[in-house]
Design a protein around this motif. Structure first.
Motif, PDB file in Angstrom:
ATOM      1  N   ILE A   1      43.931  41.351  33.389  1.00 28.78           N
ATOM      2  CA  ILE A   1      42.890  40.715  34.315  1.00 28.78           C
ATOM      3  C   ILE A   1      42.607  39.408  34.254  1.00 28.78           C
ATOM      4  CG2 ILE A   1      42.026  43.127  34.689  1.00 28.78           C
ATOM      5  CD1 ILE A   1      39.536  42.392  33.018  1.00 28.78           C
TER       6      ILE A   1
ATOM      7  N   ALA B   1      38.853  39.166  37.835  1.00 27.86           N
ATOM      8  CA  ALA B   1      39.051  39.961  36.642  1.00 27.86           C
ATOM      9  C   ALA B   1      37.939  41.170  36.882  1.00 27.86           C
ATOM     10  CB  ALA B   1      38.728  39.178  35.410  1.00 27.86           C
TER      11      ALA B   1
ATOM     12  N   VAL C   1      39.238  43.214  39.953  1.00 26.66           N
ATOM     13  CA  VAL C   1      40.438  44.116  39.666  1.00 26.66           C
ATOM     14  C   VAL C   1      40.016  45.234  38.761  1.00 26.66           C
ATOM     15  CG1 VAL C   1      42.473  44.164  38.308  1.00 26.66           C
ATOM     16  CG2 VAL C   1      41.920  42.240  39.994  1.00 26.66           C
ATOM     17  N   LEU C   2      39.221  44.764  37.795  1.00 26.01           N
ATOM     18  CA  LEU C   2      38.826  46.305  37.007  1.00 26.01           C
ATOM     19  C   LEU C   2      38.285  47.122  37.593  1.00 26.01           C
ATOM     20  CD1 LEU C   2      38.829  47.378  34.000  1.00 26.01           C
ATOM     21  CD2 LEU C   2      36.686  45.901  33.810  1.00 26.01           C
TER      22      LEU C   2
ATOM     23  N   CYS D   1      47.113  46.771  34.382  1.00 24.10           N
ATOM     24  CA  CYS D   1      45.687  47.408  34.212  1.00 24.10           C
ATOM     25  C   CYS D   1      45.560  48.966  34.515  1.00 24.10           C
ATOM     26  CB  CYS D   1      44.869  46.392  35.123  1.00 24.10           C
ATOM     27  SG  CYS D   1      43.040  46.876  34.881  1.00 24.10           S
TER      28      CYS D   1
END
Length: 481
Positions: A125, A144, A147-148, A314
């Motif tokens: 990320i 980040a 995306v997480l 991820c």
């Protein structure tokens, strides 16, 4: 008859594609999905992005480094495949460490693998934010976090959604590599494109195969090994795969082909189309080749593929950490709440706890964005070497018990074991020694020592509290759904 014996007596039969199994999971991963997860696990940012610096360091010798590491990885995966045939369970690495080495080994292996994927996801990320900046001026920590959140939501919904996501992420990566290889062959064979001097003699004509010396070629092994992180993910899917023995065998058996095509084949073409001196750290060799060939928007295309690879990693990280936490919880080595499954048979508490830990990566991005990737990947490097080593040690001990007649032999075996197992262990030991010769490697060693102390203190605290867990048997089904 023990549970392990019952599993083994069913070897060769096909598990039903019903809603669950002895661990409570749904078998929602089809053979098609498992194959693509296996392919995607062997392709990541280490190839698309990190190979530039590795080529600069080792030159054409990098191909030999990927080949040597690939052989070791194949041995590790065949050893894991034999153990999975013996007893296919989710959280397999920790389970086998429990069974063959005892509770402490299982505790350390499970938590270490959890830390590997938490760190890997944080690293991915981190770089995802940089990829998005190619198109949009957005702070990396914001990307980040987004995306997480997206990957967390996808994993919470169902294992099938995770599998479908991995299928399409992997398809994009595979298409990019095959496209580059075909275009490169077109350049070499019929002179397609605008490359300056495309010829296979580039592999040895500019300074030889080892242009920077044999020592630099050895040191690149630690970079190469990190690129293979994720190949073992198929072992985590055992508890949720349909027809696991049949499907996982096929995924492992095709590993040499995948390594040969996606790593060796790609690097052969890349360094034939252009001299190794044209590739540098911080720039994707795929971008360089596409630009030399004359593909419009080459940088944008590869940047999109890099972003896809980061999302894939991820996604896999959240999936595997949630399952590993549940395995630890079922052994009494993590809070009991972590063994709960949702109505969709997803370990939602473990997934949530892992995602919360990954937020540290967002914080590191805010505090030190320039060094975030280096700090975080050092955890993954030493951790994955340890986990792979534990797989090999467990395989040695399993074979020893088979030889003494204490356990029945699996019908899917690692060829030439135990010699191949020992050679693979020696290779991992060599990489650990090489870590001492680079700054990033020494950082990984320090991180590894600190982690070993912390996880050992955690185990001592667990035993002092008198918490009990089943140290050798298969995981128990959670009563909390």
């Amino acid at each position: 008859m023990t549970a392990a014996d019952r599993d083994l007596s069913d070897a060769g039969t096909l598990e039903p594609t019903g809603t669950g199994d002895s661990e409570g999971y749904a078998r929602g991963l089809s053979p098609r999905t498992i194959q693509m997860i296996a392919i995607g696990g062997a392709i990541g940012t280490g190839l698309f992005y990190g190979a530039g610096g590795a080529i600069e360091q080792a030159g054409p010798a990098l191909i030999l480094a990927y080949l040597a590491a690939g052989l070791a990885i194949f041995v590790i995966m065949r050893a894991l495949g034999e153990l999975l045939t013996y007893r296919p369970v989710s959280g397999s690495f920790a389970e086998y460490a429990h069974e063959f080495l005892g509770r402490y080994a299982g505790f350390v292996t499970g938590w270490s693998y959890w830390a590997v994927w938490v760190a890997t996801c944080m690293a991915e990320i981190t770089v995802a934010g940089k990829y998005v900046q190619y198109w949009f001026d957005i702070a990396p920590w914001i990307t980040a976090l987004v995306v997480l959140a997206l990957m967390f939501a996808a994993n919470l919904i169902s294992v099938r959604l995770f599998g479908e996501g991995e299928f399409w992420f992997s398809a994009i990566k595979v298409t990019a590599i095959i496209g580059m290889i075909l275009l490169g062959l077109g350049v070499l064979i019929i002179g397609f494109g605008h490359a300056a001097n495309p010829t296979v003699t580039n592999l040895w004509a500019d300074g030889g195969v080892f242009p920077n010396g044999f020592g630099q070629s050895l040191l690149v092994l630690q970079i190469v090994l990190f690129a293979y992180v994720g190949v073992e993910l198929v072992g985590i899917t055992a508890g949720e795969a349909r027809e696991p023995r049949k499907t996982l065998r096929k995924a492992i058996n095709t590993l040499p082909f995948r390594i040969g095509l996606f790593y060796i084949g790609a690097l052969l073409v890349i360094m034939s189309v252009s001299s190794w001196r044209n590739f540098h750290a911080g720039k994707s060799p795929f971008v360089e080749v596409f630009q030399q060939i004359g593909i419009p928007g080459a940088a944008g295309i590869i940047n999109f593929v890099l972003l896809t690879a980061a999302l894939s990693s991820c996604n896999s990280g959240i999936y595997s950490t949630g399952r590993m936490l549940r395995t630890l919880s079922l052994h009494g080595e993590a809070p009991a709440a972590l063994n709960k499954l949702s109505s969709r048979q997803v370990p939602y508490v473990g997934i949530s706890a892992s995602a919360a830990a990954m937020v540290i990566g967002v914080i590191v991005n805010i505090i030190s964005p320039d060094k975030a990737f280096a700090y975080i990947t050092s955890v993954s490097t030493i951790g994955i070497i340890f986990v792979w080593g534990m797989i090999l040690v467990c395989h040695l001990l399993y074979r020893a018990k088979v030889a003494r007649g204490e356990l029945p032999a699996a019908d899917y075996r690692l060829p030439a074991a135990p010699y191949t197992t020992v050679l693979a262990l020696a290779f991992l030991a060599l990489v650990v020694v090489l870590l001492f010769f680079t700054e990033s490697g020494r950082t990984a060693i320090v991180v590894g020592v600190v982690w070993a102390v912390l996880v050992s203190l955690g185990y001592l605290g667990l035993t002092r509290l008198g918490k009990s867990g089943d140290a050798t048997g298969p995981v128990r089904e959670s009563s909390a759904r």
